[in-house]
Design a protein around this motif. Structure first.
Motif, PDB file in Angstrom:
ATOM      1  N   PHE A  87      44.996  39.147  44.412  1.00 56.22           N
ATOM      2  CA  PHE A  87      44.776  39.994  43.235  1.00 56.22           C
ATOM      3  C   PHE A  87      45.199  39.270  41.967  1.00 56.22           C
ATOM      4  O   PHE A  87      44.574  39.404  40.925  1.00 56.22           O
ATOM      5  CB  PHE A  87      45.525  41.328  43.392  1.00 56.22           C
ATOM      6  N   HIS A  88      46.275  38.503  42.060  1.00 60.35           N
ATOM      7  CA  HIS A  88      46.735  37.724  40.904  1.00 60.35           C
ATOM      8  C   HIS A  88      45.649  36.739  40.477  1.00 60.35           C
ATOM      9  O   HIS A  88      45.261  36.682  39.309  1.00 60.35           O
ATOM     10  CB  HIS A  88      48.026  36.977  41.269  1.00 60.35           C
ATOM     11  N   GLU A  89      45.132  35.993  41.440  1.00 56.26           N
ATOM     12  CA  GLU A  89      44.119  34.970  41.122  1.00 56.26           C
ATOM     13  C   GLU A  89      42.803  35.600  40.680  1.00 56.26           C
ATOM     14  O   GLU A  89      42.094  35.036  39.845  1.00 56.26           O
ATOM     15  CB  GLU A  89      43.899  34.044  42.322  1.00 56.26           C
ATOM     16  N   SER A 113      42.425  38.142  38.811  1.00 48.31           N
ATOM     17  CA  SER A 113      42.525  38.392  37.370  1.00 48.31           C
ATOM     18  C   SER A 113      42.214  37.118  36.590  1.00 48.31           C
ATOM     19  O   SER A 113      41.491  37.140  35.596  1.00 48.31           O
ATOM     20  CB  SER A 113      43.932  38.871  36.988  1.00 48.31           C
ATOM     21  N   HIS A 114      42.744  35.990  37.055  1.00 49.90           N
ATOM     22  CA  HIS A 114      42.492  34.723  36.361  1.00 49.90           C
ATOM     23  C   HIS A 114      41.009  34.352  36.412  1.00 49.90           C
ATOM     24  O   HIS A 114      40.460  33.833  35.442  1.00 49.90           O
ATOM     25  CB  HIS A 114      43.315  33.590  36.979  1.00 49.90           C
ATOM     26  N   VAL A 115      40.365  34.628  37.554  1.00 51.39           N
ATOM     27  CA  VAL A 115      38.930  34.325  37.667  1.00 51.39           C
ATOM     28  C   VAL A 115      38.145  35.148  36.638  1.00 51.39           C
ATOM     29  O   VAL A 115      37.284  34.628  35.933  1.00 51.39           O
ATOM     30  CB  VAL A 115      38.418  34.599  39.103  1.00 51.39           C
ATOM     31  N   ALA A 157      58.112  31.073  28.815  1.00 50.05           N
ATOM     32  CA  ALA A 157      56.814  30.808  28.191  1.00 50.05           C
ATOM     33  C   ALA A 157      55.688  31.097  29.177  1.00 50.05           C
ATOM     34  O   ALA A 157      54.704  31.756  28.848  1.00 50.05           O
ATOM     35  CB  ALA A 157      56.741  29.354  27.713  1.00 50.05           C
ATOM     36  N   TYR A 158      55.856  30.638  30.420  1.00 47.60           N
ATOM     37  CA  TYR A 158      54.834  30.839  31.443  1.00 47.60           C
ATOM     38  C   TYR A 158      54.568  32.322  31.676  1.00 47.60           C
ATOM     39  O   TYR A 158      53.424  32.773  31.670  1.00 47.60           O
ATOM     40  CB  TYR A 158      55.268  30.142  32.745  1.00 47.60           C
ATOM     41  N   HIS A 159      55.619  33.107  31.856  1.00 44.04           N
ATOM     42  CA  HIS A 159      55.429  34.529  32.145  1.00 44.04           C
ATOM     43  C   HIS A 159      54.922  35.303  30.936  1.00 44.04           C
ATOM     44  O   HIS A 159      54.403  36.411  31.081  1.00 44.04           O
ATOM     45  CB  HIS A 159      56.732  35.152  32.665  1.00 44.04           C
ATOM     46  N   PHE A 185      47.490  35.662  29.828  1.00 37.48           N
ATOM     47  CA  PHE A 185      46.735  35.652  31.090  1.00 37.48           C
ATOM     48  C   PHE A 185      47.656  35.930  32.282  1.00 37.48           C
ATOM     49  O   PHE A 185      47.276  36.576  33.251  1.00 37.48           O
ATOM     50  CB  PHE A 185      46.043  34.300  31.284  1.00 37.48           C
ATOM     51  N   GLU A 186      48.886  35.403  32.206  1.00 38.24           N
ATOM     52  CA  GLU A 186      49.840  35.638  33.286  1.00 38.24           C
ATOM     53  C   GLU A 186      50.374  37.072  33.232  1.00 38.24           C
ATOM     54  O   GLU A 186      50.591  37.695  34.266  1.00 38.24           O
ATOM     55  CB  GLU A 186      50.995  34.646  33.228  1.00 38.24           C
ATOM     56  N   ARG A 187      50.576  37.586  32.014  1.00 39.33           N
ATOM     57  CA  ARG A 187      51.041  38.972  31.905  1.00 39.33           C
ATOM     58  C   ARG A 187      50.075  39.916  32.597  1.00 39.33           C
ATOM     59  O   ARG A 187      50.488  40.792  33.354  1.00 39.33           O
ATOM     60  CB  ARG A 187      51.132  39.380  30.431  1.00 39.33           C
ATOM     61  N   GLU A 188      48.788  39.725  32.333  1.00 35.10           N
ATOM     62  CA  GLU A 188      47.804  40.607  32.964  1.00 35.10           C
ATOM     63  C   GLU A 188      47.793  40.389  34.480  1.00 35.10           C
ATOM     64  O   GLU A 188      47.789  41.344  35.249  1.00 35.10           O
ATOM     65  CB  GLU A 188      46.404  40.383  32.400  1.00 35.10           C
ATOM     66  N   ALA A 189      47.793  39.118  34.911  1.00 30.45           N
ATOM     67  CA  ALA A 189      47.716  38.823  36.341  1.00 30.45           C
ATOM     68  C   ALA A 189      48.929  39.397  37.087  1.00 30.45           C
ATOM     69  O   ALA A 189      48.793  39.963  38.166  1.00 30.45           O
ATOM     70  CB  ALA A 189      47.606  37.317  36.568  1.00 30.45           C
ATOM     71  N   TYR A 190      50.128  39.278  36.483  1.00 29.86           N
ATOM     72  CA  TYR A 190      51.316  39.825  37.140  1.00 29.86           C
ATOM     73  C   TYR A 190      51.303  41.350  37.118  1.00 29.86           C
ATOM     74  O   TYR A 190      51.761  42.010  38.048  1.00 29.86           O
ATOM     75  CB  TYR A 190      52.605  39.285  36.500  1.00 29.86           C
TER      76      TYR A 190
HETATM   77 ZN   LIG Z   1      48.889  33.200  37.287  1.00 23.15          ZN
END
Ligand SMILES: [Zn+2]
Length: 154
Positions: free
Chosen positions: A41-43, A45-47, A118-120, A124-129
């Motif tokens: 599900f995380h990935e 979102s990135h796709v 920075a990463y979190h 894009f990471e906020r939405e994926a997490y």
């Molecule tokens: Zn991610």
């Protein structure tokens, strides 16, 4: 969503980092033999985010192309426009990471903490997490990334 397991590409791309899975150009590459539902599900979102920015980048590239034809300044260099849709997502991701990293470092935080923060914080990471635990819900209640939904996380 296309997932490549036991991927050498994932090994190469992530060899300096402490993660094993990466989304590249709309497909997912992982060093693992299998992925958890949460990781899928995380990935996913990135796709979706990548496809949205690929479409936008394509529209931008075509716009630039026609503008160049209109002003008679076309040439083989225009083939380079294909990099706009391919790399727009990564450029955005990287710039946002670098800016957030520098801001956090400036607050007297260490390298590791600045990196993790920075990463979190990248949109894009906020939405994926945020969406990676949706698999626990019944299908009809699940939320998914769609189009520019990541912008809500700013
Ligand atoms: Zn991610």
């Amino acid at each position: 969503m296309k997932v490549y397991y036991n991927s050498k590409i994932a090994k190469v791309v992530t060899f300096l980092a402490d993660f094993a899975t990466v989304m590249l150009f709309g497909a997912v590459f992982t060093e693992e033999k299998k992925l958890s539902e949460r990781d899928k599900f995380h990935e996913a979102s990135h796709v979706e985010q990548y496809e949205t920015l690929f479409g936008s980048g394509l529209a931008l590239a075509v716009g630039i192309m026609f503008t160049c034809f209109a002003f008679d300044c076309y040439g083989w260099w225009m083939l380079a426009l294909i990099f706009i849709p391919l790399l727009l997502y990564y450029a955005w991701y990287l710039i946002e990471f670098v800016v957030r990293f520098i801001i956090t470092l400036a607050k007297q935080k260490g390298w590791k903490e600045a990196h993790d923060k920075a990463y979190h914080a990248i949109v894009f990471e906020r939405e994926a997490y945020d969406l990676e635990n949706e698999y626990r819900k019944p299908c009809q209640e699940r939320r998914y990334a769609s189009s520019f939904s990541f912008l809500k996380y700013y």
